[in-house]
Motif scaffolding. Structure first.
Motif, PDB file in Angstrom:
ATOM      1  N   ARG A  40       0.827  -1.205   0.000  1.00  7.27           N
ATOM      2  CA  ARG A  40       0.000   0.000   0.000  1.00  7.27           C
ATOM      3  C   ARG A  40       0.866   1.262   0.000  1.00  7.27           C
ATOM      4  O   ARG A  40       0.565   2.230  -0.710  1.00  7.27           O
ATOM      5  CB  ARG A  40      -0.950  -0.015   1.198  1.00  7.27           C
ATOM      6  N   LEU A  41       1.910   1.261   0.800  1.00  6.92           N
ATOM      7  CA  LEU A  41       2.787   2.433   0.843  1.00  6.92           C
ATOM      8  C   LEU A  41       3.489   2.636  -0.487  1.00  6.92           C
ATOM      9  O   LEU A  41       3.614   3.774  -0.974  1.00  6.92           O
ATOM     10  CB  LEU A  41       3.802   2.278   1.973  1.00  6.92           C
ATOM     11  N   ARG A  42       3.951   1.558  -1.105  1.00  2.19           N
ATOM     12  CA  ARG A  42       4.613   1.673  -2.404  1.00  2.19           C
ATOM     13  C   ARG A  42       3.649   2.229  -3.453  1.00  2.19           C
ATOM     14  O   ARG A  42       4.035   3.055  -4.289  1.00  2.19           O
ATOM     15  CB  ARG A  42       5.165   0.324  -2.831  1.00  2.19           C
ATOM     16  N   PRO A  94       8.327   6.392   0.226  1.00  2.00           N
ATOM     17  CA  PRO A  94       9.587   5.652   0.338  1.00  2.00           C
ATOM     18  C   PRO A  94       9.501   4.630   1.475  1.00  2.00           C
ATOM     19  O   PRO A  94       9.234   4.993   2.624  1.00  2.00           O
ATOM     20  CB  PRO A  94      10.617   6.741   0.655  1.00  2.00           C
ATOM     21  N   VAL A  95       9.682   3.363   1.161  1.00  2.00           N
ATOM     22  CA  VAL A  95       9.479   2.288   2.127  1.00  2.00           C
ATOM     23  C   VAL A  95      10.758   1.493   2.311  1.00  2.00           C
ATOM     24  O   VAL A  95      11.441   1.172   1.332  1.00  2.00           O
ATOM     25  CB  VAL A  95       8.358   1.318   1.663  1.00  2.00           C
ATOM     26  N   ARG A  96      11.049   1.146   3.557  1.00  3.23           N
ATOM     27  CA  ARG A  96      12.124   0.202   3.844  1.00  3.23           C
ATOM     28  C   ARG A  96      11.478  -1.028   4.482  1.00  3.23           C
ATOM     29  O   ARG A  96      11.069  -1.000   5.640  1.00  3.23           O
ATOM     30  CB  ARG A  96      13.165   0.806   4.788  1.00  3.23           C
ATOM     31  N   ALA A  97      11.361  -2.078   3.693  1.00  3.17           N
ATOM     32  CA  ALA A  97      10.751  -3.322   4.165  1.00  3.17           C
ATOM     33  C   ALA A  97      11.799  -4.134   4.909  1.00  3.17           C
ATOM     34  O   ALA A  97      12.866  -4.425   4.368  1.00  3.17           O
ATOM     35  CB  ALA A  97      10.199  -4.114   2.996  1.00  3.17           C
ATOM     36  N   ALA A  98      11.508  -4.501   6.145  1.00  5.83           N
ATOM     37  CA  ALA A  98      12.503  -5.182   6.972  1.00  5.83           C
ATOM     38  C   ALA A  98      11.919  -6.426   7.625  1.00  5.83           C
ATOM     39  O   ALA A  98      10.809  -6.408   8.149  1.00  5.83           O
ATOM     40  CB  ALA A  98      13.036  -4.233   8.049  1.00  5.83           C
ATOM     41  N   SER A  99      12.662  -7.500   7.561  1.00  7.97           N
ATOM     42  CA  SER A  99      12.313  -8.747   8.230  1.00  7.97           C
ATOM     43  C   SER A  99      13.563  -9.610   8.248  1.00  7.97           C
ATOM     44  O   SER A  99      14.614  -9.208   7.735  1.00  7.97           O
ATOM     45  CB  SER A  99      11.172  -9.474   7.506  1.00  7.97           C
ATOM     46  N   ARG A 100      13.454 -10.794   8.783  1.00 10.58           N
ATOM     47  CA  ARG A 100      14.618 -11.682   8.808  1.00 10.58           C
ATOM     48  C   ARG A 100      15.014 -12.143   7.407  1.00 10.58           C
ATOM     49  O   ARG A 100      16.146 -12.555   7.184  1.00 10.58           O
ATOM     50  CB  ARG A 100      14.342 -12.892   9.705  1.00 10.58           C
TER      51      ARG A 100
END
Length: 279
Positions: A22-24, A29-35
């Motif tokens: 949705r943000l994209r 500007p999105v920083r997607a973060a996960s393991r």
């Protein structure tokens, strides 16, 4: 470096991946973060947090499974120049009393609400998508869902509504949602038996619901591969729900989005059409 990124933790999870999309789409500007993301974030490895927070203005936080780490994360966020935090928590967290359920979410709320940053808490009811993306899915495909829930209903919320609310709060004018706690629910509450009946009808399959005790449910979860601690935690959620303190609906989603929440029937139709419960 200017601080204009929006950091989304749990970016591959049920809400996170939907929030990122949705943000994209909005051009944020999105920083997607996960393991497993390009930007790696692991609650058990604080050494990588500062890099994830670099250049971030706003962060979407999904609490880890244990109490404590969000306090350190908030301190790091303040030091990095983050201005706003949006936390996903559980419905009615301040009514849970002496329940052992949700200690992780309550700890995260304490950290976020006690910070010097602008914050918003989204407290969501059980997701409708738990029936096709999570622990309820396999039993439904097998033909029977057995849970320790009886006549107390649950106002299931569509996770797409949660993601819509999160995206709105993350991007709308600073201050509008500051210091707010939104209790997000679906438009009406259903018992688990009623929910399963709707799924059975829409999918055209003979799926039944059976009530069992919390102890029986915890034992079944252990047989399915969960640890005893995780199984007890999930079973304790149903003990809490049976108190009836979080069974009512709210208008908070409409306050955030200006529209009514999606119905459970709408979710069931979409999931059934996608083959979610195909045997």
């Amino acid at each position: 470096m200017s601080n204009d990124n929006t950091l989304v933790l749990g970016a591959t999870g049920k809400t996170g991946r939907r929030v990122v999309a949705r943000l994209r789409l909005r051009g944020t500007p999105v920083r997607a973060a996960s393991r497993s993301s390009r930007t790696r974030f692991d609650w058990t490895d604080p050494g990588g947090w500062d890099e994830a927070l670099r250049g971030v203005a706003v962060a979407y936080v999904v609490a880890p499974g244990v109490p404590g780490p969000v306090h350190e994360f908030v301190a790091r966020a303040e030091a990095a120049g983050v201005r706003r935090l949006v936390l996903l928590s559980g419905r009615g967290a301040d009514t849970w009393g002496d329940s052992t359920f949700g200690l992780d979410m309550r700890s995260a709320e304490d950290a976020v609400r006690g910070s010097a940053l602008e914050w918003t808490v989204l407290r969501a009811s059980n997701f409708a998508q738990n029936f096709d993306e999570d622990v309820f899915h396999a039993p439904l495909v097998a033909g029977e869902l057995a849970l320790p829930a009886d006549a107390v209903p649950e106002p299931f919320i569509d996770v797409d509504d949660v993601a819509d609310a999160a995206a709105a709060v993350l991007t709308e004018t600073a201050g509008r949602h500051a210091g707010r706690i939104y209790e997000l629910t679906g438009p009406r509450a259903l018992t688990f038996g009623e929910a399963v009946e709707l799924i059975a009808r829409a999918s055209g399959r003979p799926i039944t619901y059976r009530r069992i005790s919390p102890g029986e449910y915890a034992a079944a979860l252990v047989e399915q591969g969960l640890s005893e601690d995780d199984a007890h935690h999930v079973a304790e959620m149903f003990v809490l729900m049976e108190r009836g303190l979080i069974a009512a609906t709210t208008d908070d989603l409409a306050t955030v989005l200006g529209r009514a929440p999606r119905t459970f029937e709408d979710y069931v139709v979409r999931a059934a059409a996608a083959g979610a419960w195909r045997g």
